[in-house]
Design an enzyme around this catalytic site. Structure first.
Site, PDB file in Angstrom:
ATOM      1  N   LYS A 211      39.869 224.110  89.023  1.00  0.00           N
ATOM      2  CA  LYS A 211      39.765 225.012  87.874  1.00  0.00           C
ATOM      3  C   LYS A 211      38.746 224.425  86.913  1.00  0.00           C
ATOM      4  O   LYS A 211      38.958 223.380  86.310  1.00  0.00           O
ATOM      5  CB  LYS A 211      41.111 225.188  87.159  1.00  0.00           C
ATOM      6  CG  LYS A 211      41.056 226.363  86.194  1.00  0.00           C
ATOM      7  CD  LYS A 211      41.912 226.217  84.978  1.00  0.00           C
ATOM      8  CE  LYS A 211      41.403 225.311  83.910  1.00  0.00           C
ATOM      9  NZ  LYS A 211      40.232 225.756  83.138  1.00  0.00           N
ATOM     10  N   GLU A 288      44.596 211.616  83.793  1.00  0.00           N
ATOM     11  CA  GLU A 288      43.640 210.832  83.020  1.00  0.00           C
ATOM     12  C   GLU A 288      43.588 211.480  81.646  1.00  0.00           C
ATOM     13  O   GLU A 288      42.955 212.515  81.466  1.00  0.00           O
ATOM     14  CB  GLU A 288      42.281 210.848  83.752  1.00  0.00           C
ATOM     15  CG  GLU A 288      41.384 209.709  83.352  1.00  0.00           C
ATOM     16  CD  GLU A 288      40.487 210.096  82.201  1.00  0.00           C
ATOM     17  OE1 GLU A 288      40.893 209.848  81.044  1.00  0.00           O
ATOM     18  OE2 GLU A 288      39.409 210.629  82.448  1.00  0.00           O
ATOM     19  N   CYS A 322      36.650 210.198  76.560  1.00  0.00           N
ATOM     20  CA  CYS A 322      37.995 209.605  76.415  1.00  0.00           C
ATOM     21  C   CYS A 322      37.918 208.106  76.196  1.00  0.00           C
ATOM     22  O   CYS A 322      38.876 207.504  75.732  1.00  0.00           O
ATOM     23  CB  CYS A 322      38.823 209.852  77.671  1.00  0.00           C
ATOM     24  SG  CYS A 322      38.970 211.564  78.088  1.00  0.00           S
ATOM     25  N   GLU A 420      42.844 210.202  68.302  1.00  0.00           N
ATOM     26  CA  GLU A 420      41.507 210.215  68.897  1.00  0.00           C
ATOM     27  C   GLU A 420      40.647 211.225  68.122  1.00  0.00           C
ATOM     28  O   GLU A 420      41.014 212.392  68.016  1.00  0.00           O
ATOM     29  CB  GLU A 420      41.660 210.650  70.356  1.00  0.00           C
ATOM     30  CG  GLU A 420      40.446 210.497  71.204  1.00  0.00           C
ATOM     31  CD  GLU A 420      40.731 210.896  72.662  1.00  0.00           C
ATOM     32  OE1 GLU A 420      41.651 211.702  72.909  1.00  0.00           O
ATOM     33  OE2 GLU A 420      40.015 210.406  73.542  1.00  0.00           O
TER      34      GLU A 420
HETATM   35  C1  SIN Z   1      35.973 210.642  80.154  1.00  0.00           C
HETATM   36  O1  SIN Z   1      35.647 210.798  79.005  1.00  0.00           O
HETATM   37  O2  SIN Z   1      37.097 210.938  80.557  1.00  0.00           O
HETATM   38  C2  SIN Z   1      35.045 210.072  81.178  1.00  0.00           C
HETATM   39  C3  SIN Z   1      34.166 209.042  80.680  1.00  0.00           C
HETATM   40  C4  SIN Z   1      33.388 208.383  81.781  1.00  0.00           C
HETATM   41  O3  SIN Z   1      33.593 208.604  82.974  1.00  0.00           O
HETATM   42  O4  SIN Z   1      32.537 207.592  81.435  1.00  0.00           O
END
Ligand code: SIN
Length: 523
Positions: A211, A288, A322, A420
């Site tokens: 998706k 994740e 992230c 965050e």
């Molecule tokens: C993410 O922000 O989840 C991935 C970052 C990355 O793979 O460098």
């Protein structure tokens, strides 16, 4: 655009005339693709065919820099999702029997096509995500590398022969593909987050329903077109797109008994919901989820290296990753010097449309993201934080732009310490001792990435082991690598992507015991 520069009680001095360099958005920045057939409008990819959504509905995808319409995409719904799952389940019956070597060749072909079309993929990424074209080219290469890596893993993944405890028994394991996988990916890496999941899934012999994110579906569809050209058998890779039906499609992917595994990259809140939904059929999961990365600079660090690392980690994709540094802790002895050098670098940024010449930083993905950034800045200011640079929207550029911002004298009471930000705001916290900073760093519900800078070898080991995160960067702000296991602890989720561990997330370890083997040699 004048630089908003307010200095606190510190000894920092910037010339009031210095500005962030701003590249104006051109009214039209539509890129020309070398191969226009990579741009798929109004269709999704199910069972090896391009089809419109069953309902015939579409949704708009807009350039986050200019707000202009890029095009329309198929608004898939529950029925489209079920049909993609059926296609994947049918394809699995034969794909699971292919050899690792055969799957390696398919992934290699797909990798080669990604490399051949990397400029076009990068153009699509910049167009719908907004990141500068140079960064998009980097992502395009990074994304392709997951196919290269897992094409190499596919033939080399096998089980063990185990000395049995029971006399006469022989025990061994084989690795089997888990089955149909539901993959739900985010907009911040429109290509890499897909290949990081699809690569290991196919290497293992699984089939997938992916998706794509509503903000960045065109990159996902271009990857599907390349899968088609690579000869990936029909039904093995299915890509569905939606804007409005995301929750309903997420529910189908997490509850349909034919789906055996769900891999999700996104927020912790959505991850928890998907996990709850998946419990009804006990799916294998990889999550994740969100981060709130601590970035620690000890006073024995090389300050210039630490500044460069902090800039890269904090402002990559305008802070929308992230693993971005969210809390930058700097030891008291070097705090003022670090703030000055860091802010000087930020002053040199060129903010604008990702296709404009020399642009280093693009927009945020949408207005909600800008509002969150703004709220964090206001909250920090109201609690004693001092703006060193930035702190304003950039309406001249467009509604999704926010100035890269540096705030000094940050404290744990600020929202930015516990949430965050996912935007271009660097909060710099002073600290005195190792113990104090590690306690602050670990005082978080999440634990994805953490970084620190030090030249003391003993400290390097102490801190790397003390940080409660899944990934540690030492003297570097960039840790992403297809060869390295990516994933978190605590509420940042579980499972590892990339690396030799990534394929195991898509496999079952089946144990086989063969009894009665202990007879003496026959004479
Ligand atoms: C993410 O922000 O989840 C991935 C970052 C990355 O793979 O460098």
């Amino acid at each position: 655009m004048a630089l908003l520069q307010r200095l606190g009680a510190s000894s920092l001095r910037f010339s009031p005339s210095v500005s962030l360099i701003v590249a104006r958005s051109a009214s039209t920045m539509a890129p020309k693709l070398r191969d226009p057939s990579l741009l798929k409008h109004d269709v999704c990819y199910i069972n090896g065919e391009w089809k419109p959504a069953g309902s015939g509905k579409t949704f708009n995808v807009n350039d986050p820099s200019s707000g202009e319409l890029i095009g329309t995409c198929a608004e898939c719904d529950v029925e489209d999702t079920k049909s993609a799952i059926r296609a994947a389940a049918d394809a699995f019956k034969t794909f699971r029997t292919t050899t690792g070597r055969e799957r390696a060749k398919l992934l290699r072909k797909w990798y080669d096509l990604m490399v051949e079309n990397s400029e076009d993929i990068a153009k699509l990424i910049t167009w719908e995500n907004g990141k500068p074209f140079a960064d998009a080219k980097g992502e395009s290469a990074y994304a392709a590398n997951f196919f290269e890596w897992f094409s190499e893993e596919a033939p080399r993944s096998y089980g063990d022969t185990i000395p049995a405890t029971v006399p006469g028994n022989r025990v061994w394991t084989i690795k089997e593909p888990v089955g149909v996988c539901g993959l739900i990916t985010p907009w911040n890496f429109p290509a890499a987050m897909i290949t990081r999941k699809v690569g290991p899934a196919l290497a293992a012999g699984c089939t997938v329903v992916c998706k794509a994110p509503g903000e960045t579906p065109f990159t996902a569809l271009a990857l599907a077109e390349l899968a088609h050209r690579a000869g990936i058998p029909k039904g093995v890779v299915n890509v569905i797109t939606t804007l409005s039906n995301t929750p309903a499609i997420g529910e189908v992917l997490t509850t349909d008994p034919a789906v055996k595994k769900v891999s999700f990259t996104g927020s912790t809140g959505v991850g928890k919901l998907l996990m709850k939904q998946s419990s009804s059929t006990l799916k294998k999961l990889s999550m994740e989820l969100g981060g709130n990365a601590p970035f620690i600079v000890f006073d024995d660090a090389d300050i210039d290296v630490a500044v460069a690392g902090a800039i890269a980690s904090k402002f990559r994709s305008s802070g929308q990753t992230c693993v971005c540094a969210n809390r930058i802790y700097v030891q008291a002895g070097i705090y003022d010097e670090f703030v000055r050098k860091f802010a000087e670098k930020v002053q040199g940024f060129k903010v604008g449309h990702g296709f404009a010449d020399g642009v280093t930083h693009g927009p945020l993905i949408h207005d909600r993201a800008v509002s969150k950034v703004e709220a964090h800045v206001k909250d920090a200011e109201s609690k004693g934080g001092k703006l060193v640079i930035g702190g304003q929207r950039m309406p001249d550029l467009g509604s999704n732009f926010y100035q890269p911002t540096v705030i000094r004298d940050a404290t744990p009471a600020m929202a930015i310490a516990s949430e965050e930000t996912f935007g271009p705001v660097a909060a710099l916290f002073p600290f005195k001792t190792e113990k104090e900073v590690v306690d602050m760093a670990n005082n978080a519900e999440v634990g994805l990435a953490g970084y620190f800078f030090s030249r003391d070898l003993q400290r390097v080991h102490r801190i790397a082991e003390a940080l409660e995160v899944g990934m540690v960067g030492i003297n570097t702000g960039i840790i992403s690598d297809p060869a390295a296991p990516f994933g978190g602890v605590k509420e940042s989720g579980f499972g590892r992507e990339g690396s030799k561990y990534g394929i195991g997330e898509y496999q079952i370890t089946k144990m086989i015991t063969y009894g009665g083997m202990g007879q003496p040699l026959q004479s």
